[in-house]
Design an enzyme around this catalytic site. Sequence first.
Site, PDB file in Angstrom:
ATOM      1  N   GLU A  38       0.866  -1.187   0.000  1.00  0.00           N
ATOM      2  CA  GLU A  38       0.000   0.000   0.000  1.00  0.00           C
ATOM      3  C   GLU A  38       0.910   1.247   0.000  1.00  0.00           C
ATOM      4  O   GLU A  38       1.934   1.269   0.705  1.00  0.00           O
ATOM      5  CB  GLU A  38      -0.836  -0.063   1.307  1.00  0.00           C
ATOM      6  CG  GLU A  38      -1.790   1.076   1.531  1.00  0.00           C
ATOM      7  CD  GLU A  38      -2.505   0.945   2.901  1.00  0.00           C
ATOM      8  OE1 GLU A  38      -2.050   0.139   3.770  1.00  0.00           O
ATOM      9  OE2 GLU A  38      -3.517   1.645   3.098  1.00  0.00           O
ATOM     10  N   LYS A 108      -9.812   1.802  -1.709  1.00  0.00           N
ATOM     11  CA  LYS A 108      -9.989   1.169  -0.385  1.00  0.00           C
ATOM     12  C   LYS A 108     -11.306   1.600   0.254  1.00  0.00           C
ATOM     13  O   LYS A 108     -11.560   2.807   0.403  1.00  0.00           O
ATOM     14  CB  LYS A 108      -8.797   1.548   0.500  1.00  0.00           C
ATOM     15  CG  LYS A 108      -8.723   0.843   1.844  1.00  0.00           C
ATOM     16  CD  LYS A 108      -7.444   1.263   2.580  1.00  0.00           C
ATOM     17  CE  LYS A 108      -7.185   0.487   3.845  1.00  0.00           C
ATOM     18  NZ  LYS A 108      -5.930   0.929   4.519  1.00  0.00           N
ATOM     19  N   CYS A 141      -4.788  -3.607   2.789  1.00  0.00           N
ATOM     20  CA  CYS A 141      -4.469  -3.604   4.214  1.00  0.00           C
ATOM     21  C   CYS A 141      -5.671  -3.897   5.114  1.00  0.00           C
ATOM     22  O   CYS A 141      -6.145  -5.016   5.157  1.00  0.00           O
ATOM     23  CB  CYS A 141      -3.786  -2.286   4.583  1.00  0.00           C
ATOM     24  SG  CYS A 141      -2.788  -2.455   6.091  1.00  0.00           S
ATOM     25  N   VAL A 168       0.080  -2.226  10.678  1.00  0.00           N
ATOM     26  CA  VAL A 168       0.604  -1.732  11.958  1.00  0.00           C
ATOM     27  C   VAL A 168       0.062  -2.536  13.143  1.00  0.00           C
ATOM     28  O   VAL A 168       0.584  -2.444  14.244  1.00  0.00           O
ATOM     29  CB  VAL A 168       0.294  -0.223  12.149  1.00  0.00           C
ATOM     30  CG1 VAL A 168       1.012   0.607  11.105  1.00  0.00           C
ATOM     31  CG2 VAL A 168      -1.208   0.056  12.101  1.00  0.00           C
TER      32      VAL A 168
HETATM   33  C1  ACM Z   1      -3.818   0.023   7.239  1.00  0.00           C
HETATM   34  O1  ACM Z   1      -4.919  -0.257   6.758  1.00  0.00           O
HETATM   35  N1  ACM Z   1      -2.883   0.601   6.515  1.00  0.00           N
HETATM   36  C2  ACM Z   1      -3.499  -0.316   8.620  1.00  0.00           C
END
Ligand code: ACM
Length: 261
Positions: A38, A108, A141, A168
């Site tokens: 990402e 996203k 992510c 994270v």
């Molecule tokens: C994330 O979605 N970059 C933690």
Amino acid sequence: MTIGFIQNSPQFGNKEANLRDVTKLATGLTCDLLVLPELFATGYTFTHRDEVYQLSEDVDGMTIQTLKELSADSGAILIAGWIERDGDRVYNSSVMVYNQQVIGNYRKIHLFNRENVWFSPGNREPQVYDVNGTRIGMMICFDWFFPEMARTLALKGARILAHPSNLVLPWCQKAMVTRCLENNIFAVTANRIGSEQRGEDSFHFTGGSQITSPKGEILISAPTDSAYVGVVNIDDSEADNKSLNPFNNLWKDRKTEYYSL
Ligand code: ACM
């Protein structure tokens, strides 16, 4: 087919350097599918929306140009996270590039933390792309936290989940084993390494990029603290057989009449 990932360590805001680094990591690599993290070219931890806008691009920008070159050099379908500009909106997106063309793009839909301040949420249904003999769905992510996402892509026929990430939280790599098992699907989770401390945020990115099989096997796992290129050989058609035994089939056994909520 051969599928892989590049795990990089972006310098915040230094697109030229990050694109150069990834190009260097990909030197001499040949494979059929290559997934990058990402926001691999920009970094992640913004302090102001203007900063995000300044780092955003459209499909004619240098990031997608570099992805086209990487795709031509490696022969791979390239999938990578980028900041997509559309008018005055910016999206945390994942693009698919092959044969000098943009094949697809995913915005996203599950934004994490302050991403909700920086980006507009994705406004299109996730799609599966039929490309070069396989079928690929993209998620980004934090989408892993919503099992509906992998399920939707699998129900739409994806054999492989391409999953650019900047992880994270400590759980995704384990969770992807379940996402793959419950959908009988492959996943390529391409994560980054390093830390960013900017504005009110301090993030450490967990590395550990991995490729997971429909049987929940981790086929390759990257280190947590260094750049890495991982490639494995798979038979992607394994993802088509949703049967567990003569009596159970992952799709036919779904009881959708009881899932109304
Ligand atoms: C994330 O979605 N970059 C933690």
